[in-house]
Design a protein around this motif. Structure first.
Motif, PDB file in Angstrom:
ATOM      1  N   VAL A  20       0.841  -1.196   0.000  1.00 43.00           N
ATOM      2  CA  VAL A  20       0.000   0.000   0.000  1.00 43.00           C
ATOM      3  C   VAL A  20       0.874   1.243   0.000  1.00 43.00           C
ATOM      4  N   ARG A  21       1.898   1.239   0.871  1.00 40.75           N
ATOM      5  CA  ARG A  21       2.755   2.415   0.993  1.00 40.75           C
ATOM      6  C   ARG A  21       3.465   2.712  -0.327  1.00 40.75           C
ATOM      7  N   LYS A  22       4.002   1.641  -0.932  1.00 47.99           N
ATOM      8  CA  LYS A  22       4.693   1.831  -2.204  1.00 47.99           C
ATOM      9  C   LYS A  22       3.737   2.297  -3.285  1.00 47.99           C
ATOM     10  N   SER A  23       2.543   1.739  -3.264  1.00 48.38           N
ATOM     11  CA  SER A  23       1.559   2.140  -4.269  1.00 48.38           C
ATOM     12  C   SER A  23       1.242   3.623  -4.146  1.00 48.38           C
ATOM     13  N   ILE A  24       1.042   4.061  -2.907  1.00 46.41           N
ATOM     14  CA  ILE A  24       0.698   5.473  -2.694  1.00 46.41           C
ATOM     15  C   ILE A  24       1.811   6.363  -3.234  1.00 46.41           C
ATOM     16  N   GLN A  25       3.058   5.951  -2.956  1.00 47.91           N
ATOM     17  CA  GLN A  25       4.173   6.756  -3.455  1.00 47.91           C
ATOM     18  C   GLN A  25       4.193   6.789  -4.983  1.00 47.91           C
ATOM     19  N   SER A  26       3.918   5.645  -5.568  1.00 46.83           N
ATOM     20  CA  SER A  26       3.958   5.618  -7.035  1.00 46.83           C
ATOM     21  C   SER A  26       2.813   6.437  -7.624  1.00 46.83           C
ATOM     22  N   TRP A  27       1.684   6.459  -6.931  1.00 44.07           N
ATOM     23  CA  TRP A  27       0.562   7.268  -7.407  1.00 44.07           C
ATOM     24  C   TRP A  27       0.875   8.754  -7.267  1.00 44.07           C
ATOM     25  N   LEU A  28       1.542   9.089  -6.170  1.00 42.21           N
ATOM     26  CA  LEU A  28       1.958  10.489  -6.002  1.00 42.21           C
ATOM     27  C   LEU A  28       2.868  10.891  -7.158  1.00 42.21           C
ATOM     28  N   ASP A  29       3.830  10.000  -7.471  1.00 39.41           N
ATOM     29  CA  ASP A  29       4.734  10.263  -8.590  1.00 39.41           C
ATOM     30  C   ASP A  29       3.957  10.470  -9.886  1.00 39.41           C
ATOM     31  N   ALA A  30       3.021   9.567 -10.120  1.00 35.76           N
ATOM     32  CA  ALA A  30       2.247   9.639 -11.359  1.00 35.76           C
ATOM     33  C   ALA A  30       1.466  10.945 -11.447  1.00 35.76           C
ATOM     34  N   THR A  31       0.892  11.345 -10.323  1.00 38.27           N
ATOM     35  CA  THR A  31       0.092  12.574 -10.306  1.00 38.27           C
ATOM     36  C   THR A  31       0.980  13.783 -10.545  1.00 38.27           C
ATOM     37  N   ILE A  32       2.178  13.750  -9.920  1.00 40.38           N
ATOM     38  CA  ILE A  32       3.109  14.862 -10.106  1.00 40.38           C
ATOM     39  C   ILE A  32       3.480  14.976 -11.582  1.00 40.38           C
ATOM     40  N   SER A  33       3.750  13.819 -12.213  1.00 40.53           N
ATOM     41  CA  SER A  33       4.169  13.893 -13.616  1.00 40.53           C
ATOM     42  C   SER A  33       3.004  14.329 -14.506  1.00 40.53           C
ATOM     43  N   CYS A  34       1.780  13.966 -14.137  1.00 45.90           N
ATOM     44  CA  CYS A  34       0.603  14.431 -14.868  1.00 45.90           C
ATOM     45  C   CYS A  34       0.524  15.946 -14.849  1.00 45.90           C
ATOM     46  N   LEU A  35       0.725  16.506 -13.654  1.00 44.78           N
ATOM     47  CA  LEU A  35       0.580  17.948 -13.494  1.00 44.78           C
ATOM     48  C   LEU A  35       1.771  18.703 -14.084  1.00 44.78           C
ATOM     49  N   SER A  36       2.934  17.999 -14.171  1.00 42.99           N
ATOM     50  CA  SER A  36       4.134  18.676 -14.641  1.00 42.99           C
ATOM     51  C   SER A  36       4.098  18.939 -16.133  1.00 42.99           C
ATOM     52  N   SER A  37       3.545  17.971 -16.866  1.00 44.53           N
ATOM     53  CA  SER A  37       3.551  18.155 -18.312  1.00 44.53           C
ATOM     54  C   SER A  37       2.525  19.225 -18.667  1.00 44.53           C
ATOM     55  N   SER A  38       2.740  19.819 -19.812  1.00 45.41           N
ATOM     56  CA  SER A  38       1.842  20.914 -20.189  1.00 45.41           C
ATOM     57  C   SER A  38       0.422  20.397 -20.333  1.00 45.41           C
ATOM     58  N   SER A  39      -0.520  21.235 -20.025  1.00 44.81           N
ATOM     59  CA  SER A  39      -1.911  20.787 -19.880  1.00 44.81           C
ATOM     60  C   SER A  39      -2.477  20.183 -21.163  1.00 44.81           C
ATOM     61  N   ARG A  40      -1.853  20.485 -22.328  1.00 44.98           N
ATOM     62  CA  ARG A  40      -2.388  19.939 -23.564  1.00 44.98           C
ATOM     63  C   ARG A  40      -1.973  18.485 -23.797  1.00 44.98           C
ATOM     64  N   GLU A  41      -0.869  18.112 -23.182  1.00 41.99           N
ATOM     65  CA  GLU A  41      -0.360  16.751 -23.413  1.00 41.99           C
ATOM     66  C   GLU A  41      -1.162  15.695 -22.660  1.00 41.99           C
ATOM     67  N   VAL A  42      -1.502  16.013 -21.445  1.00 43.71           N
ATOM     68  CA  VAL A  42      -2.204  15.029 -20.628  1.00 43.71           C
ATOM     69  C   VAL A  42      -3.687  15.381 -20.591  1.00 43.71           C
ATOM     70  N   PRO A  43      -4.535  14.402 -20.895  1.00 47.38           N
ATOM     71  CA  PRO A  43      -5.970  14.691 -20.831  1.00 47.38           C
ATOM     72  C   PRO A  43      -6.378  15.105 -19.416  1.00 47.38           C
ATOM     73  N   VAL A  44      -7.277  16.075 -19.358  1.00 44.06           N
ATOM     74  CA  VAL A  44      -7.729  16.559 -18.051  1.00 44.06           C
ATOM     75  C   VAL A  44      -8.300  15.405 -17.225  1.00 44.06           C
ATOM     76  N   GLN A  45      -8.966  14.492 -17.942  1.00 43.94           N
ATOM     77  CA  GLN A  45      -9.541  13.331 -17.271  1.00 43.94           C
ATOM     78  C   GLN A  45      -8.496  12.604 -16.421  1.00 43.94           C
ATOM     79  N   ASP A  46      -7.289  12.463 -16.982  1.00 41.15           N
ATOM     80  CA  ASP A  46      -6.214  11.780 -16.257  1.00 41.15           C
ATOM     81  C   ASP A  46      -5.841  12.526 -14.994  1.00 41.15           C
ATOM     82  N   ILE A  47      -5.702  13.841 -15.135  1.00 39.66           N
ATOM     83  CA  ILE A  47      -5.329  14.641 -13.970  1.00 39.66           C
ATOM     84  C   ILE A  47      -6.382  14.479 -12.884  1.00 39.66           C
ATOM     85  N   GLU A  48      -7.634  14.572 -13.289  1.00 39.39           N
ATOM     86  CA  GLU A  48      -8.727  14.408 -12.325  1.00 39.39           C
ATOM     87  C   GLU A  48      -8.636  13.072 -11.612  1.00 39.39           C
ATOM     88  N   ASP A  49      -8.500  12.008 -12.422  1.00 36.77           N
ATOM     89  CA  ASP A  49      -8.485  10.664 -11.848  1.00 36.77           C
ATOM     90  C   ASP A  49      -7.334  10.488 -10.872  1.00 36.77           C
TER      91      ASP A  49
END
Ligand SMILES: [Zn+2]
Ligand SMILES: [Zn+2]
Length: 980
Positions: free
Chosen positions: A296-325
């Motif tokens: 669980v702990r590792k998963s949470i960290q990996s999800w945090l990473d994923a969310t950070i990378s979603c938000l880092s890329s320019s908003s046109r590259e990543v679908p808003v749906q992904d950021i929301e999810d």
């Protein structure tokens, strides 16, 4: 025999025969595997077994129930139907067992060699059957159903050894959205597991909610048995048996979750909800180092990473749906819980987080700030609206950051937090004020009440839900900020300094004022609609229920609002010029047809506090003032000659309607009926007002006179319906522990109310309303009444006809109420200062006596006030024990006047002595007494005799003269008979 039972036996018999046929022909059918019938037949094997076990469970349930009925009624079940049920159960058990044995006998190679299409079909059909069972079973408890259905899934998976792909599609179907499962999409972090309820669409019925709960119970159970990775990530749990090597369990979790997200988008939506239940177990495990917790702990960290990378890329590259999810997923891992009840709400973090998580969170927050800044500017330039959901999630993220990482936030982070909170709250205030404006217009320009109702529904219906959700999260943050300023451990931290000074401190008072305005505006709109129809006002009332948590948070800020904010909020409301004022609004919330407990308490405390308290008690408060000042100057005879009904003080209608509620009707209502609760709350408000009004104020005298003259003391009959006094009365042998719970609660409450003079604790614990809570409130009201209105209570008590009831009430009072009351009376007398060297008062506690002594030169008198042990139900006696150089006529007169002041007093005895003393002083000043009552100061309203007869020049009390006029039916001077 009942035909239905018959047919179900036949059904099972048919199934048994079909199974026998199948047993013989399965392997020949296997040859025709491509045929679409084959997977269905395989599926049928499972389904029949499941049907049997479900049906058995239902039978057991039925048996259990009928057994209970048996023992209760004492009539045994008809033996033939019992036998029939047994026969049927026997049939089912046999069928289930033989299918089970048959399925187990199929070798692993049978399943391994099946065509992957067949398994795939199986993985689609079976989860649908399970879903059907979970959703559609009505007669079995959710718990039981979930145990049963999860067992099926576990057994089935063990047998069939689905590979990763099929397992995934199995869970895809099993956990997919459906008409009964629309709630996946609305997990909310701040309210923990209750959140789903809060965010329900209005059109979701109880039935759907029930199905939802059944499904959650099922998923919970499944995760418990198969583990989170199998259910959510689709990693086969039986991997050790090495049927599928496609996935390596030892690989880092992050890659797993990436695989799973890529393949299985639906799971990303499910995850937040699943996580809220997992986190609960997780924090219970206390971050243990089990492999599960580690996962669980590792998963949470990996999800945090994923969310950070979603938000880092320019908003046109990543679908808003992904950021929301992704943001939903992260938020679900850091739950905040609101607790604290009626007094003060506090947001609490639900788990400990590691340093890694904390630093990831901070990075995420910074990325979000950049993302928010860039989308906000692109909103202006390109016109592409940033997803409102992302905005909402951002506000939630802010709340989470303040909750989990407050000590790590930098100055610029705090500024972002403040800006966010301020913006959200301001826009919610605007929204509610606009709504109030709309409602005001709708009722002013109405053609008919139906027309107004339609307009009203339109105004309420078009309310922007998002704004309130945003404000709700902002209030959570504000709640935390306030809490941070109050806790000791944060005392010296830099961030608290920052909160207490600078931006936030300046805007904090402003925000509290805004929240107050919002509260008042909402109340006023309810008041406006109330004047239209009850139905219209319930539209407003129920619109609040859709945002229960928002309103509860609002209420928590109102109770602690500083005086200045209250004043400005009231002023701005009055300037607005709506058809109803703030105080009407507060009353509408207090006595709403759709009451919300926190809001009621907030309204109650506002009505009692400055600047509202001056307006909330009496109608046309300012007029009452000028009237009494005219009386004091003694010039305005005409004012006193007004008809009686116009002269006495008028409480505000919202209050008087309930205070004067016909007790004969109230007595018939249920002990927890809304009318009764409202009347009790109105009494609590009136008594609390009386308690806070200064003793010498004319308005207090007016209100006391109103109660004594206009209000039926039969309200006490209603109060004693809640207190089983006959059981509470000590009859020699019974001990306190044998009191009925209601009587005990009432006894404690009345004792406490007398000692503290406060009803608030009993109002705060009134909800959820039950007989015990009402008994406590009734007890505390009784305590307040005998303290503040002793004469009023005595009037009622002496007219009680039921001897045994009056005996019980007397014993109850004597045991619980009189001792603290006497204690208080004695200490008040002791503290009194009369500023006259010739006059003194002393107390003899053991003899229950108060001695008033007047001594001047050679003359003197001792007047002894003797209190009964069950004060104030029994009369106080006054006696002259010593007189020197004072005529017997004068002695007698003083004795009588002290007696009448003490007996008619609604308030403390010390006050009665004080009034009597000033009567006494007036006599020395040469003021003449009223010829009707022989007293200078009127015994209940303490006015001087001012109405003079033009012929004989005698002066009378207004009240005495009216009584004389009305009893004698003429309007002549009582002494000289000239027309007045
Ligand atoms: Zn009089
Ligand atoms: Zn006269």
């Amino acid at each position: 025999m009942v035909p239905e039972e018959n047919s179900s036996i036949i059904n099972f018999e048919m199934a048994r025969i079909a199974f026998k046929v199948l047993q013989g022909s399965l392997f020949s059918l296997w040859r025709l595997e491509e045929n679409s019938v084959f997977p269905s037949i395989l599926a049928a094997l499972f389904v029949i077994e499941w049907e049997c076990s479900m049906s058995l469970a239902l039978d057991e349930e039925k048996c259990l129930e009928s057994n209970i009925e048996d023992t209760e009624v004492g009539v045994s079940m008809c033996s033939s139907s019992k036998g029939c049920l047994e026969e049927e159960m026997h049939l089912k058990v046999n069928l289930a067992e033989s299918i089970h044995v048959f399925c187990q006998s199929l070798s692993p190679s049978f399943w391994d060699n099946l065509h992957s299409c067949t398994l795939n079909r199986l993985a689609t059909i079976l989860p649908q059957c399970v879903r059907y069972a979970v959703f559609q079973t009505r007669d079995l408890h959710a718990e039981r159903t979930s145990i049963l259905c999860s067992e099926w899934v576990v057994d089935m998976l063990k047998l069939t050894c689905l590979d990763h792909r099929n397992l995934e599609s199995f869970f895809d179907v099993l956990l997919s959205e459906g008409e009964h499962w629309p709630l996946w999409l609305m997990p909310s972090l701040q309210n923990g597991h209750l959140s789903v309820k809060v965010q329900l669409d209005p059109d979701i019925t109880d039935e759907i909610e029930l199905k939802h709960e059944r499904f959650v119970a099922f998923v919970d159970r499944l995760i418990l048995k198969l583990g989170f990775s199998e259910v959510v990530l689709g990693i086969p749990g039986n991997i050790q048996s090495a049927t599928s090597q496609s996935i390596d369990i030892t690989s880092p979790v992050s890659s797993l979750s990436r695989v799973w997200v890529a393949v299985n988008r639906k799971c990303l939506k499910i995850l937040p909800y699943v996580m809220t239940s997992i986190i609960k177990q997780f924090s219970a495990l206390n971050n243990g180092d089990s492999s599960y917790a580690d996962l669980v702990r590792k998963s949470i960290q990996s999800w945090l990473d994923a969310t950070i990378s979603c938000l880092s890329s320019s908003s046109r590259e990543v679908p808003v749906q992904d950021i929301e999810d992704w943001m939903q997923v992260v938020l679900s891992c850091f739950p905040l819980r609101i607790t604290g009840g009626a007094r003060e709400l506090v947001a609490v973090v639900e788990r400990e987080i590691s340093d890694t998580e904390r630093s990831l969170m901070l990075t995420l927050f910074q990325k979000y700030q950049i993302f928010y800044g860039s989308t906000a500017s692109s909103l202006v330039t390109s016109g592409t609206a940033v997803s409102t959901t992302v905005e909402l999630l951002g506000v939630k993220l802010t709340a989470v950051l303040v909750g989990y990482c407050w000590s790590n936030l930098k100055e610029n982070d705090w500024h972002f937090v403040f800006r966010m909170v301020f913006k959200c709250i301001e826009s919610s205030v605007l929204l509610v004020e606009e709504m109030t404006d709309g409602i005001n217009d709708a009722t002013i320009n109405q053609v008919s009440s139906e027309d107004a109702l339609e307009k009203l529904k339109l105004v309420v219906g078009t309310t922007d839900k998002l704004t309130l959700s945003l404000a709700e999260s902002a209030l959570v943050t504000m709640c935390q900020l306030n809490h941070l300023c109050n806790i000791q451990e944060a005392e010296n931290s830099q961030c608290v300094q920052l909160i207490k000074s600078g931006d936030y401190a300046e805007s904090n008072d402003k925000m509290v004022e805004s929240v107050l305005r919002l509260f008042l505006a909402s109340g006023v709109s309810e008041a406006i609609t109330k004047s239209c129809s009850e139905e219209a006002s319930s539209v407003i009332g129920s619109s609040r229920h859709a945002y229960l948590h928002f309103w509860e948070l609002v209420a928590s800020f109102i109770k602690n609002a500083p005086l200045q904010s209250r004043k400005s909020a009231l002023e701005s409301m009055e300037l607005w010029g709506l058809t109803k004022g703030s105080v009407s609004g507060l009353y509408s919330i207090l006595f709403s047809s759709q009451p919300i407990f926190h809001l009621q308490l907030a309204a109650f405390s506002l009505l009692l506090s400055e600047p509202f308290c001056q307006l909330s008690l009496v109608k046309n408060y300012s007029m009452g003032e000028s009237c009494s000042s005219a009386q004091q100057s003694g010039t305005s005879q005409s004012a006193e000659l007004m008809p009686d009904s116009d002269k006495t003080v008028h409480l505000r209608e919202e209050l008087s309607d309930l205070i004067e509620f016909p007790t004969s009707e109230l007595l018939k209502t249920d002990l927890t009926a809304r009318d009764r609760v409202d009347v009790f709350i109105a009494w609590s408000l009136l008594l609390s007002h009386l308690q806070t009004l200064p003793a010498s104020s004319s308005i207090k005298g007016d209100v006391l006179q109103y109660i004594q003259e206009k209000v039926s003391p039969c309200i006490l009959d209603c109060i004693f319906q809640h207190i089983p006094v006959k059981a509470a009365a000590p009859n020699g042998k019974k001990k306190d522990t044998e009191l009925a719970p209601e009587a005990e609660a009432a006894a404690k409450a009345s004792k406490n109310a007398i000692a503290t003079c406060s009803l608030l604790p009993y109002l705060e614990s009134l909800w959820p309303i039950g007989t015990l809570q009402m008994a406590s409130l009734a007890g505390s009201l009784y305590g307040m009444m005998i303290r503040l209105l002793p004469s009023f209570v005595r009037t009622w008590f002496t007219t009680l006809r039921d001897r045994s009831l009056s005996y019980s009430i007397e014993s109850f009072t004597k045991q619980w109420c009189s001792p603290p009351l006497l204690l208080d009376e004695f200490s008040q007398v002791k503290e009194s200062v009369y500023g006259d060297e010739n006059f003194s008062v002393s107390v003899n506690r053991s003899a229950f006596e108060i001695v008033a002594t007047y001594k001047k030169e050679e003359t003197g008198i001792d007047l002894v006030i003797r209190l009964p042990s069950c004060y104030p139900l029994r009369h106080v006696d006054v006696e002259c024990t010593r007189s020197l150089g004072i005529s017997e006529v004068k002695c007698r007169k003083w004795l009588l006047s002290l007696t009448s002041f003490v007996r008619s007093q609604n308030g403390a005895i010390a006050e009665a002595i004080r009034t009597w003393k000033s009567n006494f002083d007036k006599e020395f000043e040469g003021v003449e007494e009223c010829p009707i009552c022989y007293s200078i100061l009127h015994t209940s309203n303490h006015n001087l005799p001012r109405l003079a007869c033009k012929t004989c020049k005698h002066k009378f009390h207004g009240a005495c003269l009216y009584k004389w006029f009305s009893t004698s039916n003429k309007s002549t001077c009582p002494l000289c008979q000239t027309p007045f």
